[in-house]
Design an enzyme around this catalytic site. Sequence first.
Site, PDB file in Angstrom:
ATOM      1  N   ALA A   7       0.975  -1.164   0.176  1.00  0.00           N
ATOM      2  CA  ALA A   7       0.096   0.115  -0.277  1.00  0.00           C
ATOM      3  C   ALA A   7       0.747   1.150  -0.020  1.00  0.00           C
ATOM      4  CB  ALA A   7      -1.099  -0.122   1.275  1.00  0.00           C
ATOM      5  N   GLY A  58       0.664  -5.269   0.604  1.00  0.00           N
ATOM      6  CA  GLY A  58      -0.638  -5.408  -0.347  1.00  0.00           C
ATOM      7  C   GLY A  58       0.041  -6.001  -1.490  1.00  0.00           C
ATOM      8  N   GLU A 118       0.136  -9.641  -0.708  1.00  0.00           N
ATOM      9  CA  GLU A 118      -1.231  -9.938  -0.591  1.00  0.00           C
ATOM     10  C   GLU A 118      -2.173 -10.182  -2.006  1.00  0.00           C
ATOM     11  OE1 GLU A 118      -1.505  -6.908   2.074  1.00  0.00           O
ATOM     12  OE2 GLU A 118      -2.324  -8.114   3.832  1.00  0.00           O
ATOM     13  N   GLU A 163       4.589  -4.936   7.381  1.00  0.00           N
ATOM     14  CA  GLU A 163       3.896  -3.943   7.935  1.00  0.00           C
ATOM     15  C   GLU A 163       4.242  -3.878   9.322  1.00  0.00           C
ATOM     16  OE1 GLU A 163       2.830  -6.397   5.713  1.00  0.00           O
ATOM     17  OE2 GLU A 163       1.118  -5.909   4.588  1.00  0.00           O
TER      18      GLU A 163
HETATM   19  N1  CAA Z   1       4.689   3.480  -0.357  1.00  0.00           N
HETATM   20  C1  CAA Z   1       5.009   4.711  -0.945  1.00  0.00           C
HETATM   21  N2  CAA Z   1       6.053   4.885  -1.597  1.00  0.00           N
HETATM   22  C2  CAA Z   1       6.933   3.636  -1.614  1.00  0.00           C
HETATM   23  C3  CAA Z   1       6.587   2.338  -1.317  1.00  0.00           C
HETATM   24  C4  CAA Z   1       5.455   2.177  -0.505  1.00  0.00           C
HETATM   25  N3  CAA Z   1       5.046   1.135  -0.316  1.00  0.00           N
HETATM   26  N4  CAA Z   1       7.555   1.655  -1.290  1.00  0.00           N
HETATM   27  C5  CAA Z   1       8.680   2.242  -2.030  1.00  0.00           C
HETATM   28  N5  CAA Z   1       8.022   3.700  -2.357  1.00  0.00           N
HETATM   29  C6  CAA Z   1       8.809   4.658  -2.775  1.00  0.00           C
HETATM   30  C7  CAA Z   1      10.042   5.168  -2.041  1.00  0.00           C
HETATM   31  O1  CAA Z   1       9.563   6.000  -1.129  1.00  0.00           O
HETATM   32  C8  CAA Z   1      10.922   5.562  -3.193  1.00  0.00           C
HETATM   33  O2  CAA Z   1      10.116   7.158  -3.302  1.00  0.00           O
HETATM   34  P1  CAA Z   1      11.321   8.415  -3.622  1.00  0.00           P
HETATM   35  O3  CAA Z   1      12.148   7.985  -4.913  1.00  0.00           O
HETATM   36  O4  CAA Z   1      10.278   9.526  -3.851  1.00  0.00           O
HETATM   37  O5  CAA Z   1      12.109   8.478  -2.297  1.00  0.00           O
HETATM   38  C9  CAA Z   1      10.802   4.771  -4.275  1.00  0.00           C
HETATM   39  O6  CAA Z   1       9.528   3.939  -4.123  1.00  0.00           O
HETATM   40  C10 CAA Z   1      11.829   4.141  -4.521  1.00  0.00           C
HETATM   41  O7  CAA Z   1      11.932   3.092  -3.185  1.00  0.00           O
HETATM   42  P2  CAA Z   1      13.444   3.097  -2.346  1.00  0.00           P
HETATM   43  O8  CAA Z   1      14.154   3.994  -2.580  1.00  0.00           O
HETATM   44  O9  CAA Z   1      12.971   2.886  -0.908  1.00  0.00           O
HETATM   45  O10 CAA Z   1      14.210   1.494  -2.989  1.00  0.00           O
HETATM   46  P3  CAA Z   1      14.980   0.699  -2.427  1.00  0.00           P
HETATM   47  O11 CAA Z   1      15.340  -0.063  -3.416  1.00  0.00           O
HETATM   48  O12 CAA Z   1      16.011   1.386  -1.475  1.00  0.00           O
HETATM   49  O13 CAA Z   1      14.089   0.106  -1.399  1.00  0.00           O
HETATM   50  C11 CAA Z   1      12.307  -1.354  -0.652  1.00  0.00           C
HETATM   51  C12 CAA Z   1      12.983  -0.932  -1.825  1.00  0.00           C
HETATM   52  C13 CAA Z   1      12.733  -2.388   0.270  1.00  0.00           C
HETATM   53  C14 CAA Z   1      10.977  -2.108  -1.479  1.00  0.00           C
HETATM   54  C15 CAA Z   1      11.367  -0.065   0.079  1.00  0.00           C
HETATM   55  O14 CAA Z   1      11.043   0.824  -0.785  1.00  0.00           O
HETATM   56  C16 CAA Z   1      10.467  -0.340   1.145  1.00  0.00           C
HETATM   57  O15 CAA Z   1      10.557  -1.019   2.346  1.00  0.00           O
HETATM   58  N6  CAA Z   1       9.252  -0.034   0.717  1.00  0.00           N
HETATM   59  C17 CAA Z   1       8.155  -0.326   1.749  1.00  0.00           C
HETATM   60  C18 CAA Z   1       7.579  -1.693   1.578  1.00  0.00           C
HETATM   61  C19 CAA Z   1       6.533  -1.877   2.878  1.00  0.00           C
HETATM   62  O16 CAA Z   1       6.617  -1.531   3.793  1.00  0.00           O
HETATM   63  N7  CAA Z   1       5.390  -2.202   2.159  1.00  0.00           N
HETATM   64  C20 CAA Z   1       4.279  -2.500   3.016  1.00  0.00           C
HETATM   65  C21 CAA Z   1       3.266  -1.199   3.108  1.00  0.00           C
HETATM   66  S1  CAA Z   1       1.873  -1.360   4.155  1.00  0.00           S
HETATM   67  C22 CAA Z   1       0.610  -2.244   3.285  1.00  0.00           C
HETATM   68  O17 CAA Z   1       0.862  -2.978   2.119  1.00  0.00           O
HETATM   69  C23 CAA Z   1      -0.362  -2.695   4.116  1.00  0.00           C
HETATM   70  C24 CAA Z   1      -1.515  -3.398   3.683  1.00  0.00           C
HETATM   71  O18 CAA Z   1      -1.460  -4.753   3.775  1.00  0.00           O
HETATM   72  C25 CAA Z   1      -2.774  -3.237   2.825  1.00  0.00           C
END
Ligand code: CAA
Length: 260
Positions: free
Chosen positions: A66, A111, A114, A134
């Site tokens: 998400a 998500g 999922e 999460e």
């Molecule tokens: N939401 C919003 N933006 C996201 C994102 C997310 N889930 N995942 C990545 N991005 C964005 C980053 O903020 C970044 O944006 P900027 O360039 O503007 O800074 C861009 O995508 C590229 O990401 P990274 O620079 O972080 O890339 P990386 O290769 O260094 O890391 C990653 C990759 C490990 C996937 C890291 O981006 C990360 O940990 N992302 C979040 C993953 C996460 O926690 N997902 C769960 C979300 S909650 C959920 O899904 C609830 C549900 O069940 C419904």
Amino acid sequence: MGFQTIELQTEGGIATIILNRPKALNALNLAMVAELEQAVHTVRDDPSVRVVVITGAGDKAFAAGADITEFKTMSPVDAWMFTQRVQRVYLEIERLPKPVIAAVNGFALGGGCELMMTCDIVYASDRAKIGQPEINLGMIPGAGGTQRLSRLIGKQRAKELVLTGEMVGAQEAWNLGLLNKVFPPDQLMPEVKKLAEKLAAKGAVALKAAKEAVEEGYDIELGSAIANEGKLFGLCFGTEDKVEGVNAFLEKRPPQFKGK
Ligand code: CAA
């Protein structure tokens, strides 16, 4: 159709839904969830679509979950409504009366994982990374992760992923039973296409019945589940495709199914 956050391409009976926010690693924001719902209804209602593929744009992510930026200001009720909507769309995908293939081309997190788990067959690139992170955000999976994961890989291993929030690579995800097959990145889409074409050549009614028998039977008592299977088996005997399938076998030729 004028989508902003996804693409929908249809060719030769195969509809491909591409999650298309590569700069945000295809994170599912509210707009994307709404468009995904619309696309799911379109492919469900279009009789020319026989197989659906879901993948992510770019070479880094299927979907990184998400969109976390939208969580900053979400109230508990907003969050509840959000998950209800995502859960509804994901259930619709799981229950589509046609096969759905996930082509996991990179991160499938939260998500994204999922969503992947709602698909019938999952092919992944060997660079894919899968997980439910999460917990690291001070929350829990909200789009079915705690439930589908434990049903797919068992409670113990599901809890390890959900409680640690750690990602696993494609090979480990395959070992866990989350992926059907793993390919080098450049072979993923050609292999998905081959699989989609194979499925598109089957009888549509039998595909729907087979999927329904597995899905509906999964959470219920065995006796009722196999009784349901028997009824769906019987239903196939009313189709032209069953006549064609049996005749083709007896005449030693490939069947030509019509989806009727
Ligand atoms: N939401 C919003 N933006 C996201 C994102 C997310 N889930 N995942 C990545 N991005 C964005 C980053 O903020 C970044 O944006 P900027 O360039 O503007 O800074 C861009 O995508 C590229 O990401 P990274 O620079 O972080 O890339 P990386 O290769 O260094 O890391 C990653 C990759 C490990 C996937 C890291 O981006 C990360 O940990 N992302 C979040 C993953 C996460 O926690 N997902 C769960 C979300 S909650 C959920 O899904 C609830 C549900 O069940 C419904």
